[in-house]
Write an enzyme that holds these catalytic residues in place. Sequence first.
Site, PDB file in Angstrom:
ATOM      1  N   CYS A 288       0.826  -1.197   0.000  1.00  0.00           N
ATOM      2  CA  CYS A 288       0.000   0.000   0.000  1.00  0.00           C
ATOM      3  C   CYS A 288       0.861   1.248   0.000  1.00  0.00           C
ATOM      4  CB  CYS A 288      -0.906   0.005   1.236  1.00  0.00           C
ATOM      5  SG  CYS A 288      -1.729  -1.559   1.561  1.00  0.00           S
TER       6      CYS A 288
ATOM      7  N   SER B 245       5.152   2.668 -17.176  1.00  0.00           N
ATOM      8  CA  SER B 245       6.395   2.507 -16.432  1.00  0.00           C
ATOM      9  C   SER B 245       7.532   1.986 -17.300  1.00  0.00           C
ATOM     10  CB  SER B 245       6.183   1.567 -15.237  1.00  0.00           C
ATOM     11  OG  SER B 245       5.695   0.314 -15.660  1.00  0.00           O
TER      12      SER B 245
ATOM     13  N   CYS C 282       7.027 -12.927  -4.710  1.00  0.00           N
ATOM     14  CA  CYS C 282       7.603 -11.982  -3.750  1.00  0.00           C
ATOM     15  C   CYS C 282       6.912 -12.156  -2.413  1.00  0.00           C
ATOM     16  CB  CYS C 282       7.420 -10.548  -4.247  1.00  0.00           C
ATOM     17  SG  CYS C 282       8.028  -9.310  -3.078  1.00  0.00           S
TER      18      CYS C 282
ATOM     19  N   CYS D 230      16.937  -6.217  -3.514  1.00  0.00           N
ATOM     20  CA  CYS D 230      16.259  -7.507  -3.470  1.00  0.00           C
ATOM     21  C   CYS D 230      15.991  -7.991  -4.892  1.00  0.00           C
ATOM     22  CB  CYS D 230      14.944  -7.375  -2.698  1.00  0.00           C
ATOM     23  SG  CYS D 230      14.098  -8.957  -2.478  1.00  0.00           S
TER      24      CYS D 230
ATOM     25  N   CYS E  88      12.507 -12.163  -6.554  1.00  0.00           N
ATOM     26  CA  CYS E  88      11.531 -12.574  -7.561  1.00  0.00           C
ATOM     27  C   CYS E  88      12.199 -12.990  -8.865  1.00  0.00           C
ATOM     28  CB  CYS E  88      10.517 -11.456  -7.805  1.00  0.00           C
ATOM     29  SG  CYS E  88      11.231  -9.926  -8.442  1.00  0.00           S
TER      30      CYS E  88
END
Length: 441
Positions: A14, A309, A370, A428, A431
């Site tokens: 969020c 994006s 993830c 990270c 994924c």
Amino acid sequence: MADEYEDDTLRDACGVFGCIASDKWPTQLDISHIICLGLVALQHRGQESAGIVTSLGDEFTPMSVHKGSGLVSTIFNDDILAKLKGNLGIGHTRYSTAGGTDMVNAQPFVIHTMHGLLALAHNGELKISIKKGVGLSTQSDSELITQLISLPPPDGEKNGADWTARIKNFMRMTPTAYSLVLLHGDRIFGVRDPYGNRPLCLGKLMLPGEHTKTSDKPDGWVISSESCAFQSIGAEYFREVAPGEIVELRKEGIRTLGICPRQKCGPSSHVADSILEGQMVYSVRHRCGKQLAIEAPVEADLVSTVPESATPAAIGFAQESGIPFLEVLCKNRYVGRTFIQPTTRLRQLGVGKSSDRAREDRVSSIGSPCHMGINIPTKNELVANSMNPEQLAQLVGANSLMYLTVEGLQKAVREGIKDSAPENVGHCTACLTGVYPVDLQ
């Protein structure tokens, strides 16, 4: 319902926002309007529900709360915002990955403690079992945070509630992945997990007037998931909240209350926001496109993108390859983000047939779910685990398809880090690689 409570990995991703006025209280700042504008700017992080909590600065005076389902612009109007009075407040816009869209899960949460009211807004996902004998009234792990932070620390408290010690105790139990804003009394706490997985940054609120930004005290302080929320409210980016840092926002200013170290040695594990590690995310995407053109050259008439994006990467690919960039697909900006729709069916309806029009695909490969707060399906549902690039190209009707390598991605990101020792900054890639920064239990 029962299955969700038996699962140890309830998820949530969020946007969080907070604002506190400086100096004179009651403030002349319209705190609720500022928070509302901040949430509008964070709407891309969640479209299912939103809420605002404001306070006059007394931990035992009732807080003003309004929450609703849908977009921020449909939940709040001038009449509602006028009733949300206060000198400080926090807000939340929700993207549910578990627990459904029920209003009971809408944030911020407000709870009664022995030491007054506590409000919380949460972005991320707890890696902790909920089988602790704790009863929850919602299906959100965010409620579990309020329960854990309300517990006295193991070493006890000599002079009343020690919220810093309580937060540190919570962080030791839950090393990742979250950013929190909490409201208690006359202060707001900002918390970022020790791995820095979820973004959080600070800004100075400078209202239009005669003061100079270099000498005058800010009119207020703001804290947000992303720095993009500062532009619409006249705030100036100040800095990121460091991984593991607990910050306190009071009318007198901002201070660090402590740093909770990572349980494992090694670099942090950031994911991107508007400004991260001193660089714009746009620039990172642009360099990724250039790197992809180096790794996977192609003969083509033009470079285009499925907006929005991916557009910076497409421009970078075009510049590096010398192939002209042209907009082919145009997104209707009145339509919400398809990626954060709560079901696969809604996402498919929003995307439509965009991929059918592309002949050469250059993309990133996601092969693992993830567990850090992003809604990614199980490993068996991810196409990269069942098809190689050639097979996938045939499936989508492309002549060819190539992935940017993980090494190329890391190179593109690290090139722009404004740090004297960029090797100490990690990212990270779970994924993509299946290697997680923490043990998953």
